[in-house]
Structure formats: structure tokens, C-alpha cells
Design a protein around this motif. Structure first.
Motif, PDB file in Angstrom:
ATOM      1  N   VAL A   2       0.843  -1.182   0.000  1.00 38.37           N
ATOM      2  CA  VAL A   2       0.000   0.000   0.000  1.00 38.37           C
ATOM      3  C   VAL A   2       0.888   1.244   0.000  1.00 38.37           C
ATOM      4  CG1 VAL A   2      -1.747   1.271   1.310  1.00 38.37           C
ATOM      5  CG2 VAL A   2      -1.831  -1.229   1.205  1.00 38.37           C
ATOM      6  N   GLU A   3       0.481   2.272  -0.741  1.00 39.50           N
ATOM      7  CA  GLU A   3       1.273   3.497  -0.818  1.00 39.50           C
ATOM      8  C   GLU A   3       1.415   4.142   0.560  1.00 39.50           C
ATOM      9  OE1 GLU A   3      -0.418   6.150  -3.640  1.00 39.50           O
ATOM     10  OE2 GLU A   3      -0.193   4.754  -5.330  1.00 39.50           O
ATOM     11  N   ARG A   4       2.560   4.762   0.771  1.00 40.51           N
ATOM     12  CA  ARG A   4       2.843   5.391   2.067  1.00 40.51           C
ATOM     13  C   ARG A   4       1.812   6.471   2.391  1.00 40.51           C
ATOM     14  NH1 ARG A   4       5.178   4.168   6.908  1.00 40.51           N
ATOM     15  NH2 ARG A   4       4.233   5.866   8.071  1.00 40.51           N
ATOM     16  N   SER A   5       1.336   7.193   1.396  1.00 44.83           N
ATOM     17  CA  SER A   5       0.358   8.262   1.641  1.00 44.83           C
ATOM     18  C   SER A   5      -0.929   7.706   2.242  1.00 44.83           C
ATOM     19  CB  SER A   5       0.053   9.009   0.342  1.00 44.83           C
ATOM     20  OG  SER A   5      -0.487   8.118  -0.631  1.00 44.83           O
ATOM     21  N   ILE A   6      -1.308   6.489   1.826  1.00 44.24           N
ATOM     22  CA  ILE A   6      -2.506   5.845   2.368  1.00 44.24           C
ATOM     23  C   ILE A   6      -2.260   5.435   3.825  1.00 44.24           C
ATOM     24  CG2 ILE A   6      -4.031   3.837   2.192  1.00 44.24           C
ATOM     25  CD1 ILE A   6      -4.529   5.950   0.050  1.00 44.24           C
ATOM     26  N   LEU A   7      -1.069   4.907   4.102  1.00 46.82           N
ATOM     27  CA  LEU A   7      -0.729   4.530   5.476  1.00 46.82           C
ATOM     28  C   LEU A   7      -0.718   5.754   6.389  1.00 46.82           C
ATOM     29  CD1 LEU A   7       2.126   1.922   4.842  1.00 46.82           C
ATOM     30  CD2 LEU A   7      -0.330   1.517   5.072  1.00 46.82           C
ATOM     31  N   ASN A   8      -0.196   6.869   5.891  1.00 44.03           N
ATOM     32  CA  ASN A   8      -0.209   8.104   6.675  1.00 44.03           C
ATOM     33  C   ASN A   8      -1.627   8.568   6.948  1.00 44.03           C
ATOM     34  OD1 ASN A   8       2.592   8.196   6.791  1.00 44.03           O
ATOM     35  ND2 ASN A   8       2.785   9.556   5.015  1.00 44.03           N
ATOM     36  N   GLN A   9      -2.482   8.373   5.961  1.00 41.23           N
ATOM     37  CA  GLN A   9      -3.890   8.745   6.128  1.00 41.23           C
ATOM     38  C   GLN A   9      -4.551   7.906   7.224  1.00 41.23           C
ATOM     39  OE1 GLN A   9      -5.954   8.819   2.379  1.00 41.23           O
ATOM     40  NE2 GLN A   9      -7.931   9.332   3.308  1.00 41.23           N
ATOM     41  N   ILE A  10      -4.216   6.615   7.256  1.00 41.91           N
ATOM     42  CA  ILE A  10      -4.749   5.734   8.299  1.00 41.91           C
ATOM     43  C   ILE A  10      -4.278   6.206   9.670  1.00 41.91           C
ATOM     44  CG2 ILE A  10      -4.619   3.398   9.267  1.00 41.91           C
ATOM     45  CD1 ILE A  10      -4.514   2.365   6.368  1.00 41.91           C
ATOM     46  N   LEU A  11      -3.002   6.569   9.784  1.00 38.89           N
ATOM     47  CA  LEU A  11      -2.466   7.055  11.056  1.00 38.89           C
ATOM     48  C   LEU A  11      -3.177   8.324  11.494  1.00 38.89           C
ATOM     49  CD1 LEU A  11       1.353   6.412  10.537  1.00 38.89           C
ATOM     50  CD2 LEU A  11      -0.201   5.144  12.033  1.00 38.89           C
ATOM     51  N   ASN A  12      -3.525   9.185  10.550  1.00 42.39           N
ATOM     52  CA  ASN A  12      -4.267  10.404  10.885  1.00 42.39           C
ATOM     53  C   ASN A  12      -5.664  10.080  11.398  1.00 42.39           C
ATOM     54  OD1 ASN A  12      -2.266  12.317  10.292  1.00 42.39           O
ATOM     55  ND2 ASN A  12      -2.762  12.295   8.112  1.00 42.39           N
ATOM     56  N   ASN A  90     -12.275   4.440  -3.249  1.00 42.72           N
ATOM     57  CA  ASN A  90     -12.084   2.992  -3.395  1.00 42.72           C
ATOM     58  C   ASN A  90     -11.653   2.286  -2.111  1.00 42.72           C
ATOM     59  OD1 ASN A  90     -12.709   2.970  -6.147  1.00 42.72           O
ATOM     60  ND2 ASN A  90     -10.617   3.496  -6.718  1.00 42.72           N
ATOM     61  N   LEU A  91     -10.837   2.937  -1.305  1.00 42.42           N
ATOM     62  CA  LEU A  91     -10.214   2.250  -0.184  1.00 42.42           C
ATOM     63  C   LEU A  91     -10.906   2.554   1.145  1.00 42.42           C
ATOM     64  CD1 LEU A  91      -6.412   2.748  -1.001  1.00 42.42           C
ATOM     65  CD2 LEU A  91      -7.882   0.815  -1.577  1.00 42.42           C
ATOM     66  N   PHE A  92     -10.982   1.520   1.982  1.00 44.47           N
ATOM     67  CA  PHE A  92     -11.441   1.693   3.356  1.00 44.47           C
ATOM     68  C   PHE A  92     -10.706   0.675   4.227  1.00 44.47           C
ATOM     69  CE2 PHE A  92     -14.316  -1.310   1.334  1.00 44.47           C
ATOM     70  CZ  PHE A  92     -14.546  -2.298   2.285  1.00 44.47           C
ATOM     71  N   PHE A  93     -10.782   0.849   5.543  1.00 40.84           N
ATOM     72  CA  PHE A  93     -10.095  -0.092   6.417  1.00 40.84           C
ATOM     73  C   PHE A  93     -10.935  -0.407   7.643  1.00 40.84           C
ATOM     74  CE2 PHE A  93      -8.741   3.877   8.398  1.00 40.84           C
ATOM     75  CZ  PHE A  93      -8.629   3.566   9.752  1.00 40.84           C
ATOM     76  N   ILE A  94     -10.597  -1.543   8.265  1.00 34.07           N
ATOM     77  CA  ILE A  94     -11.167  -1.976   9.533  1.00 34.07           C
ATOM     78  C   ILE A  94     -10.021  -2.050  10.538  1.00 34.07           C
ATOM     79  CG2 ILE A  94     -12.533  -3.741  10.727  1.00 34.07           C
ATOM     80  CD1 ILE A  94     -14.001  -2.558   8.377  1.00 34.07           C
ATOM     81  N   ALA A  95     -10.276  -1.623  11.777  1.00 32.86           N
ATOM     82  CA  ALA A  95      -9.255  -1.667  12.827  1.00 32.86           C
ATOM     83  C   ALA A  95      -9.636  -2.688  13.892  1.00 32.86           C
ATOM     84  CB  ALA A  95      -9.095  -0.289  13.454  1.00 32.86           C
ATOM     85  N   TYR A  96      -8.624  -3.372  14.403  1.00 32.95           N
ATOM     86  CA  TYR A  96      -8.796  -4.363  15.465  1.00 32.95           C
ATOM     87  C   TYR A  96      -7.756  -4.105  16.545  1.00 32.95           C
ATOM     88  CZ  TYR A  96     -11.032  -7.051  11.669  1.00 32.95           C
ATOM     89  OH  TYR A  96     -11.820  -7.459  10.627  1.00 32.95           O
ATOM     90  N   GLU A  97      -8.141  -4.274  17.814  1.00 30.97           N
ATOM     91  CA  GLU A  97      -7.109  -4.345  18.836  1.00 30.97           C
ATOM     92  C   GLU A  97      -6.317  -5.618  18.606  1.00 30.97           C
ATOM     93  OE1 GLU A  97      -7.912  -3.993  22.985  1.00 30.97           O
ATOM     94  OE2 GLU A  97      -9.085  -2.160  22.725  1.00 30.97           O
ATOM     95  N   LYS A  98      -4.999  -5.532  18.698  1.00 31.57           N
ATOM     96  CA  LYS A  98      -4.187  -6.721  18.447  1.00 31.57           C
ATOM     97  C   LYS A  98      -4.484  -7.793  19.490  1.00 31.57           C
ATOM     98  CE  LYS A  98       0.447  -8.372  17.421  1.00 31.57           C
ATOM     99  NZ  LYS A  98       1.893  -8.097  17.397  1.00 31.57           N
ATOM    100  N   VAL A  99      -4.763  -8.990  19.010  1.00 33.30           N
ATOM    101  CA  VAL A  99      -5.118 -10.112  19.878  1.00 33.30           C
ATOM    102  C   VAL A  99      -3.850 -10.650  20.542  1.00 33.30           C
ATOM    103  CG1 VAL A  99      -6.046 -12.466  19.882  1.00 33.30           C
ATOM    104  CG2 VAL A  99      -7.104 -10.704  18.464  1.00 33.30           C
TER     105      VAL A  99
END
Length: 319
Positions: A2-12, A90-99
Motif C-alpha cells: 500500500v502506498e505510504r500516503s494511504i498509510l499516513n492517512q490511516i495514522l491520521n 475505493n479504499l477503506f479499512f477496519i481496525a482491530y485491537e491486536k489479539v
């Protein structure tokens, strides 16, 4: 990747752009971990492939299992009261607490009879809850997968014929409540985590309405792949089957209608895996070992009637 810009967006979206985010894996390299005070796992989706309503139904199913006592990874809210966080059109994400827990090392002492029994209990419990749900949850039917609409002309005629014959056999089976319901669809040893004697099941992206025997076959097939020698693999598969079904039958006792189809579905899983990898992997990016693995799969499909030769008989308490 995944492009770094998308990862930065997730962090935001998470609320702390200073955190480290790194790739965990996933078939399409779309699962990442954010190393925060409470580590978060995010799974990134493309709506052209994974529709939001399908992901929402996956979440509903995992929450049902969680609410009925199954150890599963469930999503968390970030800011808004929605599990689905959109990034762009196009893109979306789901977040989980790490098991808690780790993937099981097949060379460790944890890879043993007790684990195989526990693994079976987890699946038996999920199938039992599936029977209780009586079709309430909107997971896809097995035949809706896009693999069944793809062009098969690239395959060897023998493989093509076996594929078509398998599909005809499955379509002829009787999908009653005792044998058919929502399955995990990919419960191999990389899709659960182990911690102090507890299993937590993860990755329900392949959950669907299918025959319970297929879910059992998937576990046997992938566990047996850890044994390289074919004769030893077949012996291991039969031992694993008995231990797994001992655990399974504790939670879902009516197994006689299910187990008779397990060997068929193991052969089908071997065929399905070959077709799936051939259709979805970019062969130009595969190394020599991976290409050889596909070639070996093709040869066994063409030359063998029963891949593992499972003796599909199980009597509860007999082992």
C-alpha cells in the motif's frame, strides 16, 4: 504494498500520525500493525473487490460468535460509531485491537495432540453456533465466489474436467441444517493465535455458506502440508483427523453426516488451491520454488484420485 500516503492517512484517522505502521501480511499484503500503546491491526480493502456490505456482514458474523463465547478477533471503533473507515472512493479499512498470542510454530512443542484437539473444538463450536443461527447472517453462498465465473481454458483438460466434476458433486449434495451453514472457510494454522492454552480465531474474510465437511477438510489439508514426505503426510493426516474430530465432536456431536464427505473435500481443496493460486497470483513475480510448488500441485491433481486418503470414519470416544 500500500502506498505510504494511504498509510499516513490511516495514522491520521487513528489520531496519532507519529506511530509506526508496518506490514504484517495478508494474501494481498493488506494487513498492517500500528505500534501504539495498545497495538492495533488494520486491514485495508478495495471496494472494487470487497464491497462494504460484505465486510459489514463479516463483522456481524464475528460479533455473533464473540457474543456466544468464541475467542475471535473483533473490530473496534476509532472515532465515529462505525467499524468501516473510508479513505477515498475505493479504499477503506477496519481496525482491530491486536489479539494476544502468536502463530503456532510447527516445529515447537505446542504443535501437538492437544492443539489439534483444541482446534477441532473451536471449529465444532462455530459450526454448532452456525446451526443455531438458522441463516440469520448474510454471508455469501459458496457458489457466488468469483472463481466459479472465471475462464478455465488455461488449465490442463484433466484438471478442467476434475474441477467441473467436483462442482457437480457439490451441487448435488443436500445442504441441510446439520451439514451446511456458515463456515470459517480458511481455518488453517496461520488463522488462529495461541496464548497460554487459548486459541483466538482470526480472518473471517472467506467465511461463507458451505458444507461443514469442507471447513474440516481445509484444516486437515493445510495441517498436512507441514509434512514434506508424502507417505508421512498421509499418516499424519489420518492421525490429525482423528484428534481434530475428537475435539470437534465435543462441541458438535452429530458428525456422522459430515465426516463421510471429508476426503472428497480434501481433494477438492487441493484442486481449489491450485486453481485459486493460478488465477490470482502474478506468475511473473513468483520465484522458482513457488513455480515448482504449483507444478507439483498440478501433477498430483492429474495423477491421484485421493490426495491424502483419509479414512472417513469417526466414532465419538473411540480414540
Amino acid at each position: 504494498m500500500v502506498e505510504r500516503s494511504i498509510l499516513n492517512q490511516i495514522l491520521n484517522v487513528i489520531g496519532d500520525p507519529s506511530q509506526d505502521i508496518h506490514l504484517l501480511g495478508g494474501y494481498f499484503n493488506n494487513v498492517y500493525e500500528i505500534r501504539a500503546e495498545k497495538p492495533i491491526v488494520v486491514k485495508i480493502f478495495n471496494s472494487e473487490v470487497d464491497h462494504e456490505e460484505q465486510i459489514a456482514s463479516e463483522i456481524d458474523w464475528t460479533r455473533y460468535l464473540y457474543e456466544h463465547g468464541i475467542n475471535v478477533a473483533i473490530p473496534i471503533f476509532i472515532k465515529e460509531e462505525s467499524y468501516i473507515h473510508r479513505l477515498n472512493d475505493n479504499l477503506f479499512f477496519i481496525a482491530y485491537e491486536k489479539v494476544k498470542g502468536n502463530h503456532v510454530d510447527i516445529h515447537s512443542e505446542i504443535w501437538n495432540e492437544e492443539l489439534f484437539n483444541q482446534w477441532g473444538r473451536a471449529m465444532g463450536n462455530m459450526h454448532f453456533l452456525s446451526k443455531l443461527s438458522k441463516g440469520k447472517y448474510k454471508r455469501p453462498e459458496w457458489y457466488e465466489h468469483k472463481i466459479y465465473q472465471m475462464d478455465m481454458s488455461q488449465f490442463d483438460p484433466v484438471i478442467r474436467e476434475k474441477w467441473e466434476n467436483c462442482l457437480e458433486v457439490i451441487k448435488s449434495m443436500n445442504p441441510n441444517n446439520d451439514t451446511y451453514g456458515v463456515i470459517h472457510g480458511d481455518l488453517h494454522h496461520h488463522n488462529f493465535l495461541y496464548d497460554t492454552g487459548e486459541l483466538t480465531v482470526i480472518d473471517f474474510g472467506d467465511s461463507e455458506y458451505n458444507f461443514y465437511a469442507y471447513d474440516i477438510a481445509i484444516a486437515i489439508y493445510h495441517a498436512s502440508q507441514t509434512v514434506k514426505d508424502m507417505d508421512k503426510r498421509k499418516r499424519f493426516a489420518n492421525i490429525f483427523f482423528k484428534l481434530f474430530m475428537e475435539g470437534y465432536s465435543v462441541e458438535n456431536s452429530d458428525v456422522n453426516k459430515i465426516v463421510k464427505e471429508v476426503d472428497f473435500f480434501i481433494n477438492y481443496r487441493h484442486l481449489y488451491s491450485f486453481v485459486y493460486h493460478t488465477q490470482f497470483l502474478d506468475k511473473a513475480n513468483l520465484n522458482e520454488q513457488q513455480l515448482q510448488y504449483l507444478e507439483d500441485m498440478s501433477r498430483t491433481i492429474i495423477n491421484q484420485d485421493s490426495y491424502l486418503g483419509i479414512e472417513c470414519f469417526f466414532e465419538s470416544g473411540s480414540y
